[in-house]
Design an enzyme around this catalytic site. Structure first.
Site, PDB file in Angstrom:
ATOM      1  N   HIS A   1       0.875  -1.441   0.308  1.00  0.00           N
ATOM      2  CA  HIS A   1       0.479   0.128  -0.003  1.00  0.00           C
ATOM      3  C   HIS A   1       0.727   1.402   0.330  1.00  0.00           C
ATOM      4  CE1 HIS A   1      -3.856  -2.522   2.264  1.00  0.00           C
ATOM      5  NE2 HIS A   1      -3.653  -2.864   1.039  1.00  0.00           N
TER       6      HIS A   1
HETATM    7  C1  FAD Z   1      -0.949  -7.680  -4.726  1.00  0.00           C
HETATM    8  C2  FAD Z   1      -1.653  -6.351  -4.104  1.00  0.00           C
HETATM    9  C3  FAD Z   1      -2.309  -6.371  -3.404  1.00  0.00           C
HETATM   10  C4  FAD Z   1      -3.166  -5.273  -2.799  1.00  0.00           C
HETATM   11  N1  FAD Z   1      -4.586  -5.409  -2.345  1.00  0.00           N
HETATM   12  C5  FAD Z   1      -5.547  -4.069  -1.770  1.00  0.00           C
HETATM   13  C6  FAD Z   1      -6.765  -4.558  -1.891  1.00  0.00           C
HETATM   14  O1  FAD Z   1      -7.156  -5.913  -1.349  1.00  0.00           O
HETATM   15  N2  FAD Z   1      -7.706  -3.299  -1.226  1.00  0.00           N
HETATM   16  C7  FAD Z   1      -6.851  -2.359  -1.615  1.00  0.00           C
HETATM   17  O2  FAD Z   1      -7.733  -1.196  -1.389  1.00  0.00           O
HETATM   18  N3  FAD Z   1      -5.841  -1.696  -2.292  1.00  0.00           N
HETATM   19  C8  FAD Z   1      -4.909  -3.356  -1.944  1.00  0.00           C
HETATM   20  N4  FAD Z   1      -3.276  -2.908  -2.576  1.00  0.00           N
HETATM   21  C9  FAD Z   1      -3.127  -1.306  -3.239  1.00  0.00           C
HETATM   22  C10 FAD Z   1      -3.881  -1.246  -4.330  1.00  0.00           C
HETATM   23  O3  FAD Z   1      -4.393  -1.630  -5.546  1.00  0.00           O
HETATM   24  C11 FAD Z   1      -2.980   0.313  -4.629  1.00  0.00           C
HETATM   25  O4  FAD Z   1      -2.672   1.261  -3.544  1.00  0.00           O
HETATM   26  C12 FAD Z   1      -3.229   1.051  -6.125  1.00  0.00           C
HETATM   27  O5  FAD Z   1      -3.483   0.542  -6.900  1.00  0.00           O
HETATM   28  C13 FAD Z   1      -2.454   1.727  -6.038  1.00  0.00           C
HETATM   29  O6  FAD Z   1      -2.857   2.891  -7.534  1.00  0.00           O
HETATM   30  P1  FAD Z   1      -2.262   3.625  -8.344  1.00  0.00           P
HETATM   31  O7  FAD Z   1      -2.794   4.221  -9.004  1.00  0.00           O
HETATM   32  O8  FAD Z   1      -0.700   4.809  -7.364  1.00  0.00           O
HETATM   33  O9  FAD Z   1      -1.165   2.995  -8.786  1.00  0.00           O
HETATM   34  P2  FAD Z   1      -0.953   1.105  -9.379  1.00  0.00           P
HETATM   35  O10 FAD Z   1      -2.609   0.756  -9.902  1.00  0.00           O
HETATM   36  O11 FAD Z   1       0.209   0.350  -9.318  1.00  0.00           O
HETATM   37  O12 FAD Z   1      -1.097   1.998 -11.628  1.00  0.00           O
HETATM   38  C14 FAD Z   1       0.424   2.081 -11.589  1.00  0.00           C
HETATM   39  C15 FAD Z   1      -0.069   2.198 -13.540  1.00  0.00           C
HETATM   40  O13 FAD Z   1       1.261   2.660 -13.975  1.00  0.00           O
HETATM   41  C16 FAD Z   1       1.818   1.333 -14.746  1.00  0.00           C
HETATM   42  N5  FAD Z   1       3.157   1.863 -14.700  1.00  0.00           N
HETATM   43  C17 FAD Z   1       4.768   1.962 -14.063  1.00  0.00           C
HETATM   44  N6  FAD Z   1       5.735   2.614 -14.057  1.00  0.00           N
HETATM   45  C18 FAD Z   1       5.043   2.928 -15.845  1.00  0.00           C
HETATM   46  C19 FAD Z   1       6.061   3.420 -16.953  1.00  0.00           C
HETATM   47  N7  FAD Z   1       6.777   3.962 -16.199  1.00  0.00           N
HETATM   48  N8  FAD Z   1       5.176   3.578 -18.433  1.00  0.00           N
HETATM   49  C20 FAD Z   1       3.891   3.370 -18.388  1.00  0.00           C
HETATM   50  N9  FAD Z   1       3.485   2.015 -17.516  1.00  0.00           N
HETATM   51  C21 FAD Z   1       3.613   2.809 -15.772  1.00  0.00           C
HETATM   52  C22 FAD Z   1       1.616  -0.064 -13.873  1.00  0.00           C
HETATM   53  O14 FAD Z   1       2.585  -0.861 -15.016  1.00  0.00           O
HETATM   54  C23 FAD Z   1       0.320   0.704 -13.544  1.00  0.00           C
HETATM   55  O15 FAD Z   1      -0.616  -0.323 -14.121  1.00  0.00           O
HETATM   56  C24 FAD Z   1      -2.917  -3.647  -3.433  1.00  0.00           C
HETATM   57  C25 FAD Z   1      -2.038  -3.848  -3.894  1.00  0.00           C
HETATM   58  C26 FAD Z   1      -1.128  -4.527  -5.120  1.00  0.00           C
HETATM   59  C27 FAD Z   1       0.094  -4.697  -4.863  1.00  0.00           C
END
Ligand code: FAD
Length: 510
Positions: free
Chosen positions: A446
């Site tokens: 997280h």
């Molecule tokens: C295994 C796991 C279990 C989890 N379980 C839960 C849960 O049950 N409930 C909950 O609330 N939260 C959970 N979380 C946390 C939650 O999913 C994250 O906090 C949330 O998804 C973050 O969203 P984000 O948009 O910040 O990043 P992300 O959803 O990680 O999105 C970032 C995206 O950017 C892409 N990216 C990164 N760098 C680049 C680049 N240079 N070029 C192009 N694309 C790129 C990645 O591939 C990804 O698709 C979990 C996380 C994980 C990994």
């Protein structure tokens, strides 16, 4: 006036942003995702669709933390790829981490938002964000606190509605230990136990790819490009206005507006490669400084976790799925005392004869950080989660383990539990429990805070309250990295809320 908007990263936030911004036909939105874009969505890899599969690494960036771990025999390995190394799992697929996560849909609390406003973000009060929490969800509970008809369907397993006997017994054990039982753990009472709100529908994980992007795919003004890594942002001759996104393969995409949604590791990495970050890091890698912002990569907060592990009677437990249905939140006297929601436990049935209890510190004091070590966009950054670095996180985890033992050993669970495997019955003194935590520590995945929101000039602040990067024009960060402090809940719903809110502001930006 039409605008070319490039959204970098198609995860929890990026999926929401691209879908909402492309509702306006004058926005021409290109979404770049490093992982595969499954199209049509039904052809998505089965584990990505299946909400019952948790902890798989088929769509992962393969990062790890430099946190020291001395893995001992018997330490839990669930979610761990290499024993002794703390993984930093990050989804690398359309939908990002929302495509690989546990679908735990707990929402942030008013107290979480009060901490954001106390850090100088007065536009993020509970009253201001509640409409966005309601907008994103389709929660049959309804009423004043909940939205119905939003993109993300929320499901709870209750008595007579799919709640498995072992999960029901867990709630009985929590009640016997004095915890109130709430049917809505996203309601006004947050300390206690109850059915876990999950973002799933018909067994399908409601990622941003499924809930937001799939219905927007037919729009002429939305282009989704998978399998392309963003290298950096290019600036106009004035040196401060973002004008293009450069991909790792050399492709250049002109943009009127660039929004980084690459997550708490990806977004600060792109900023640093673009010349925005701590001067020392940029100088060491010979990256020309566009804007020195010391907070980039700092202020990393994560939820430290251990997996209590039990041998169970497989026949008594029966079917293993759905593996996650109930939650307990309680307090071990966190930063704000006994009323603080600072510990969180669920029961997980992932393999026959075993039951895991991920036990999590939800108000951590420990602090981590990350930085790039190369200009190569494919190189892994150096990440330190800092799990249990702070002695009070350890103290509360020791108290939490003791409390969970009384629950797991109590009468309602007796027919299921055969033996404690981890930390193990011989681990009894505080010193032994602390040692076991250090050996078996893990992360809830997280991470937040590495591009924190806050006023210009504030020590860790990277973006303002709309996500705009301080000191430059036309460049925003909208994802979990901009949370100024970690909420006392899993971070997915908070991230989607944040993206909904920022999308509203960006839609009207000119
Ligand atoms: C295994 C796991 C279990 C989890 N379980 C839960 C849960 O049950 N409930 C909950 O609330 N939260 C959970 N979380 C946390 C939650 O999913 C994250 O906090 C949330 O998804 C973050 O969203 P984000 O948009 O910040 O990043 P992300 O959803 O990680 O999105 C970032 C995206 O950017 C892409 N990216 C990164 N760098 C680049 C680049 N240079 N070029 C192009 N694309 C790129 C990645 O591939 C990804 O698709 C979990 C996380 C994980 C990994």
């Amino acid at each position: 006036m039409s605008r070319r908007i490039v959204v970098c990263g198609g995860g929890s936030a990026g999926g929401v942003l691209a879908a909402r911004l492309s509702e306006d036909p004058s926005n021409f939105v290109t979404l770049i995702e490093a992982g595969p874009d499954y199209r049509p969505p039904e052809e998505t890899a089965p584990e990505v669709l299946d909400a019952d599969q948790i902890g798989f690494t088929t769509h992962d960036w393969g990062y790890s933390s430099t946190d020291e771990v001395v893995a001992a025999d018997g330490s839990p390995t669930f979610g761990i790829v290499e024993q002794g190394v703390v993984p930093v799992l990050r989804g690398k697929v359309i939908g990002g981490s929302s495509s690989v996560n546990g679908a735990n849909a707990l929402r942030p609390t008013p107290e979480d938002l009060a901490r954001w406003t106390a850090l100088g973000n007065d536009r993020w009060s509970w009253d201001q964000v509640l409409p966005y929490l309601k907008k994103l969800e389709d929660d049959p509970v309804g009423g004043e606190l909940h939205g119905t008809g939003g993109p993300v369907h929320i499901q709870r397993f209750t008595e007579g509605e799919g709640l498995r006997p072992v999960m029901s017994a867990f709630l009985d054990a929590c009640a016997q230990a004095g915890h109130p039982i709430h049917q809505d753990m996203n309601g006004s009472q947050r300390l206690g136990a109850g059915p876990l709100p999950l973002n799933r529908a018909d067994g399908v994980r409601q990622s941003s790819a499924i809930a937001y992007l799939a219905p927007a795919r037919d729009r002429d003004n939305l282009t989704v490009i998978g399998g392309q890594t963003v290298d950096r942002v290019e600036f106009a001759e004035d040196g401060t206005t973002a004008r293009a996104v450069l991909l790792a393969d050399g492709t250049r995409l002109e943009a009127d507006l660039v929004v980084l949604c690459a997550g708490s590791i990806g977004s600060p990495s792109i900023l640093m490669r673009s010349g925005i970050g701590p001067r020392k890091v940029l100088d060491e890698l010979d990256i020309p400084v566009v804007q020195a912002l010391e907070g980039v990569g700092k202020n990393l907060r994560d939820h430290p976790m251990v997996y209590l592990t039990y041998e169970v009677d497989a026949d008594a437990v029966g079917e293993l799925t759905p593996p996650l249905q109930t939650v307990l939140t309680f307090s071990a006297g966190g930063p704000e005392g006994a009323g603080d929601v600072d510990l969180h436990a669920v029961v997980l049935t992932m393999e026959p004869g075993r039951l895991l209890v991920p036990l999590v510190i939800y108000r951590p004091y420990s602090l981590g950080g990350m930085e790039i070590v190369s200009r190569d966009p494919e190189a892994a950054p150096r990440i330190r989660l800092g799990l249990f670095d702070h002695p009070d996180d350890l103290r509360r985890m020791v108290a939490g383990i003791r409390h969970m033992r009384t629950i797991m050993e109590s009468a309602p669970l007796q027919k299921y539990i055969k033996a404690e495997i981890w930390p193990g019955p011989d681990v009894t003194t505080d010193a032994d429990v602390v040692r076991a935590i250090r050996e078996g520590k893990n992360t809830c995945c997280h991470a937040v805070g590495t591009c924190a929101m806050g006023g210009e000039g504030t020590a860790t602040a990277v973006v303002d309250q709309t996500g705009k990067v301080h000191g430059v024009e036309g460049l925003y960060v909208v994802d979990a990295s901009i949370m100024p402090d970690i909420p006392a809940v899993p971070t997915n719903t908070t991230t989607m809320m944040l993206a909904e809110r920022c999308a509203d502001e960006l839609r009207s930006d000119t």
